[in-house]
Design a protein around this motif. Structure first.
Motif, mmCIF file in Angstrom:
data_model
loop_
_atom_site.group_PDB
_atom_site.id
_atom_site.type_symbol
_atom_site.label_atom_id
_atom_site.label_comp_id
_atom_site.label_asym_id
_atom_site.label_seq_id
_atom_site.Cartn_x
_atom_site.Cartn_y
_atom_site.Cartn_z
ATOM 1 N N GLY A 1 0.789 -1.226 0.000
ATOM 2 C CA GLY A 1 0.000 0.000 0.000
ATOM 3 C C GLY A 1 0.816 1.267 0.000
ATOM 4 O O GLY A 1 0.276 2.346 -0.291
ATOM 5 N N VAL A 2 2.106 1.179 0.309
ATOM 6 C CA VAL A 2 2.970 2.361 0.304
ATOM 7 C C VAL A 2 3.669 2.405 -1.045
ATOM 8 O O VAL A 2 4.686 1.754 -1.267
ATOM 9 C CB VAL A 2 3.990 2.308 1.453
ATOM 10 C CG1 VAL A 2 4.879 3.540 1.440
ATOM 11 C CG2 VAL A 2 3.276 2.197 2.793
ATOM 12 N N ARG A 3 3.107 3.150 -1.977
ATOM 13 C CA ARG A 3 3.634 3.190 -3.340
ATOM 14 C C ARG A 3 3.263 4.514 -3.991
ATOM 15 O O ARG A 3 2.436 5.282 -3.474
ATOM 16 C CB ARG A 3 3.043 2.050 -4.166
ATOM 17 C CG ARG A 3 1.520 2.129 -4.332
ATOM 18 C CD ARG A 3 0.991 1.015 -5.193
ATOM 19 N NE ARG A 3 -0.443 1.122 -5.409
ATOM 20 C CZ ARG A 3 -1.012 1.842 -6.381
ATOM 21 N NH1 ARG A 3 -0.236 2.554 -7.207
ATOM 22 N NH2 ARG A 3 -2.314 1.888 -6.524
ATOM 23 N N ASN B 1 -4.937 5.690 2.281
ATOM 24 C CA ASN B 1 -4.432 4.330 2.449
ATOM 25 C C ASN B 1 -4.683 3.891 3.878
ATOM 26 O O ASN B 1 -4.962 4.700 4.760
ATOM 27 C CB ASN B 1 -2.942 4.221 2.088
ATOM 28 C CG ASN B 1 -2.057 5.082 2.968
ATOM 29 O OD1 ASN B 1 -1.912 4.828 4.157
ATOM 30 N ND2 ASN B 1 -1.468 6.125 2.392
ATOM 31 N N ASP B 2 -4.596 2.579 4.081
ATOM 32 C CA ASP B 2 -4.921 2.003 5.395
ATOM 33 C C ASP B 2 -3.679 1.701 6.213
ATOM 34 O O ASP B 2 -3.710 0.817 7.078
ATOM 35 C CB ASP B 2 -5.749 0.735 5.221
ATOM 36 C CG ASP B 2 -5.024 -0.314 4.385
ATOM 37 O OD1 ASP B 2 -3.961 0.011 3.812
ATOM 38 O OD2 ASP B 2 -5.522 -1.451 4.297
ATOM 39 N N PHE B 3 -2.590 2.410 5.977
ATOM 40 C CA PHE B 3 -1.358 2.128 6.696
ATOM 41 C C PHE B 3 -1.523 2.338 8.194
ATOM 42 O O PHE B 3 -1.003 1.572 9.012
ATOM 43 C CB PHE B 3 -0.230 3.016 6.155
ATOM 44 C CG PHE B 3 1.055 2.914 6.928
ATOM 45 C CD1 PHE B 3 1.877 1.816 6.795
ATOM 46 C CD2 PHE B 3 1.442 3.923 7.804
ATOM 47 C CE1 PHE B 3 3.052 1.705 7.522
ATOM 48 C CE2 PHE B 3 2.617 3.836 8.524
ATOM 49 C CZ PHE B 3 3.425 2.717 8.377
ATOM 50 N N VAL C 1 1.814 -5.549 5.892
ATOM 51 C CA VAL C 1 2.288 -6.651 5.066
ATOM 52 C C VAL C 1 3.541 -6.206 4.333
ATOM 53 O O VAL C 1 3.541 -5.152 3.677
ATOM 54 C CB VAL C 1 1.214 -7.107 4.069
ATOM 55 C CG1 VAL C 1 1.754 -8.226 3.168
ATOM 56 C CG2 VAL C 1 -0.028 -7.588 4.799
ATOM 57 N N LEU C 2 4.599 -6.993 4.458
ATOM 58 C CA LEU C 2 5.836 -6.762 3.731
ATOM 59 C C LEU C 2 5.844 -7.659 2.498
ATOM 60 O O LEU C 2 5.702 -8.880 2.619
ATOM 61 C CB LEU C 2 7.055 -7.053 4.610
ATOM 62 C CG LEU C 2 7.200 -6.215 5.886
ATOM 63 C CD1 LEU C 2 8.417 -6.682 6.677
ATOM 64 C CD2 LEU C 2 7.316 -4.736 5.547
ATOM 65 N N LEU D 1 3.148 -15.557 4.845
ATOM 66 C CA LEU D 1 1.894 -15.921 4.177
ATOM 67 C C LEU D 1 2.132 -16.743 2.916
ATOM 68 O O LEU D 1 1.417 -17.699 2.650
ATOM 69 C CB LEU D 1 1.090 -14.662 3.842
ATOM 70 C CG LEU D 1 0.750 -13.744 5.025
ATOM 71 C CD1 LEU D 1 -0.038 -12.539 4.541
ATOM 72 C CD2 LEU D 1 -0.019 -14.501 6.092
ATOM 73 N N ASP D 2 3.119 -16.353 2.139
ATOM 74 C CA ASP D 2 3.460 -17.068 0.915
ATOM 75 C C ASP D 2 4.869 -16.673 0.513
ATOM 76 O O ASP D 2 5.631 -16.142 1.332
ATOM 77 C CB ASP D 2 2.453 -16.788 -0.212
ATOM 78 C CG ASP D 2 2.186 -15.302 -0.398
ATOM 79 O OD1 ASP D 2 3.136 -14.506 -0.278
ATOM 80 O OD2 ASP D 2 1.033 -14.933 -0.657
ATOM 81 N N ALA D 3 5.230 -16.915 -0.749
ATOM 82 C CA ALA D 3 6.590 -16.619 -1.210
ATOM 83 C C ALA D 3 6.859 -15.126 -1.322
ATOM 84 O O ALA D 3 8.011 -14.718 -1.516
ATOM 85 C CB ALA D 3 6.847 -17.281 -2.561
ATOM 86 N N VAL D 4 5.832 -14.297 -1.201
ATOM 87 C CA VAL D 4 5.993 -12.847 -1.366
ATOM 88 C C VAL D 4 5.699 -12.093 -0.077
ATOM 89 O O VAL D 4 6.450 -11.196 0.312
ATOM 90 C CB VAL D 4 5.092 -12.325 -2.505
ATOM 91 C CG1 VAL D 4 5.139 -10.806 -2.575
ATOM 92 C CG2 VAL D 4 5.495 -12.934 -3.835
ATOM 93 N N SER D 5 4.627 -12.444 0.609
ATOM 94 C CA SER D 5 4.091 -11.615 1.688
ATOM 95 C C SER D 5 4.424 -12.170 3.063
ATOM 96 O O SER D 5 4.383 -13.383 3.289
ATOM 97 C CB SER D 5 2.573 -11.477 1.546
ATOM 98 O OG SER D 5 2.240 -10.897 0.293
ATOM 99 N N VAL D 6 4.724 -11.241 3.983
ATOM 100 C CA VAL D 6 4.931 -11.542 5.401
ATOM 101 C C VAL D 6 4.061 -10.581 6.195
ATOM 102 O O VAL D 6 4.206 -9.356 6.084
ATOM 103 C CB VAL D 6 6.407 -11.396 5.812
ATOM 104 C CG1 VAL D 6 6.571 -11.593 7.312
ATOM 105 C CG2 VAL D 6 7.270 -12.382 5.055
ATOM 106 N N SER D 7 3.137 -11.124 6.984
ATOM 107 C CA SER D 7 2.232 -10.301 7.787
ATOM 108 C C SER D 7 2.869 -10.021 9.146
ATOM 109 O O SER D 7 3.395 -10.934 9.801
ATOM 110 C CB SER D 7 0.889 -11.010 7.970
ATOM 111 O OG SER D 7 0.033 -10.254 8.804
ATOM 112 N N VAL D 8 2.800 -8.753 9.567
ATOM 113 C CA VAL D 8 3.428 -8.336 10.819
ATOM 114 C C VAL D 8 2.407 -7.556 11.648
ATOM 115 O O VAL D 8 1.777 -6.608 11.150
ATOM 116 C CB VAL D 8 4.672 -7.448 10.559
ATOM 117 C CG1 VAL D 8 5.356 -7.104 11.872
ATOM 118 C CG2 VAL D 8 5.634 -8.132 9.607
#
Length: 379
Positions: free
Chosen positions: A42-44, A190-192, A199-200, A229-236
């Motif tokens: 979301g930070v883009r 955004n919902d930051f 999510v990273l 979460l998967d090969a891309v995302s890590v929830s923190v």
């Protein structure tokens, strides 16, 4: 004075410290910052685009007979200023050009801040040099206006032409930039600061890197803080207080994680002949023989001159004389042993004097034979 025993212990301690530091820094050298490995979801940036008019050109604007939308835009603008164009009047505008304006709106940009914009001609204007952009709204993908652009253009290109039709152009004179040329009018929501977790997202998908990133966060921030979460995302899980969340993300991005080994891959650029071989590329036992066939055709024409008694009625003509030669270079054969590494592949190919194009052919043949243990990507 130190005894021999104390001196020996001091030397052992010094050697141990040196070896520990070498091992420590060697391990740290292989680790990368989270800031370089992943981004926050979301930070883009957000793309903005708009339409406007550039005025004040020195006769290098649009030819209005071929770009009627430029005249229509001028008429609409003048109408808003209370100026009415009489019916039937044909405007000949040489100092005006219709342009598109685009820019990237950074994340968390607030109203009142300024951003750079790029201005490009969409008509047949020869140059935008010396022009000024009139107020142009910049819209996002949702159709809302997020910024207003206006200002003097900075154009790096220029052109010159002569009466005989000759001309010289340096760079691109039909496009330019306006530093700090747009003012932000609306912030992108955004919902930051409102979501329970952040999510990273890894820049390069990899299950091993995702797992190690979650483990490093849990080891530093406490168990249960992060989950892969998967090969891309890590929830923190992050603090709810805005100031604490900002400091928390800053600490996350400063962590160092050793990324997983990349997939074995060979990249081949078919246009330039560039070949990039990854470190984990291996081949199974294979023998390669590569040679080339050179065909040379040369023309040596000679003059045929008639002699008596045909010299009066004959004609002098040029007769072609073709010579064809074929040279087949000796093909060198080399053997790849089981588990051959990158260094051995490069040395073996260079040993036979293969050019980049030959290397591409060899790699493609090895892939077709099933001997290349890597993904072959041709771009």
């Amino acid at each position: 004075m130190f005894s021999r025993y104390e001196t020996r212990n001091a030397l052992k301690h010094a050697v141990f410290v040196v070896l520990f530091l070498i091992a420590f820094f060697a391990e740290q050298a292989m680790a990368d910052r989270v800031k370089d490995l992943a981004g926050v979801a979301g930070v883009r940036d957000n793309q903005l685009a708009g339409y406007g008019l550039v005025v004040g050109l020195n006769g290098t604007g649009d030819q209005t007979t071929q770009t009627p939308f430029t005249v229509q835009s001028i008429i609409n603008m003048l109408t808003q200023f209370g100026v009415t164009i009489p019916p039937g009047v044909s405007l000949q505008l040489k100092n005006v050009a219709a342009v598109t304006v685009h820019s990237d709106l950074p994340a968390f940009a607030k109203p009142g801040q300024t951003i750079d914009v790029t201005v490009s001609s969409i008509g047949n204007a020869k140059s935008l040099r010396g022009g000024a952009l009139l107020m142009a709204p910049l819209r996002g993908a949702d159709g809302n206006v997020y910024a207003l652009a206006q200002g003097n253009l900075v154009v790096g290109g220029f052109g010159a032409s002569g009466n005989d039709g000759s001309k010289v152009t340096v760079n691109i004179p039909s496009a330019g930039r306006i530093p700090n040329g747009a003012t932000v009018e609306r912030a992108v929501p955004n919902d930051f600061l409102t979501s329970e977790t952040i999510v990273l997202n890894l820049n390069v998908p990899d299950f091993t890197t995702s797992k190690r990133l979650a483990e490093q966060i849990n080891q530093t921030m406490g168990p249960g803080t992060a989950a892969s979460l998967d090969a891309v995302s890590v929830s923190v899980r992050a603090p709810q207080d805005p100031s604490q969340r900002t400091a928390f993300v800053s600490a996350l991005q400063s962590l160092e994680v050793e990324p997983g080994e990349v997939q074995a891959r060979v990249i081949v650029n078919s246009r330039t002949g560039t070949v990039v071989i990854g470190d984990n590329v291996r081949v199974t036992p294979a023998a390669v023989s590569h040679g080339s066939l050179v065909v040379t055709i040369s023309e040596s024409p000679y003059v045929s001159q008639p002699i008596a008694p045909f010299s009066n009625s004959g004609e002098t003509v040029a007769v072609p004389d073709s010579e064809v030669s074929i040279l087949q270079e000796e093909a060198s054969m080399f053997l790849f042993e089981p588990g051959t590494s990158l260094d051995e592949i490069v040395r073996a190919v260079n040993r036979v004097g293969a050019a980049p194009g030959d290397l591409v052919a060899i790699l493609e043949a090895l892939k077709q034979a099933g001997a290349l243990r890597a993904e072959l990507v041709v771009i």
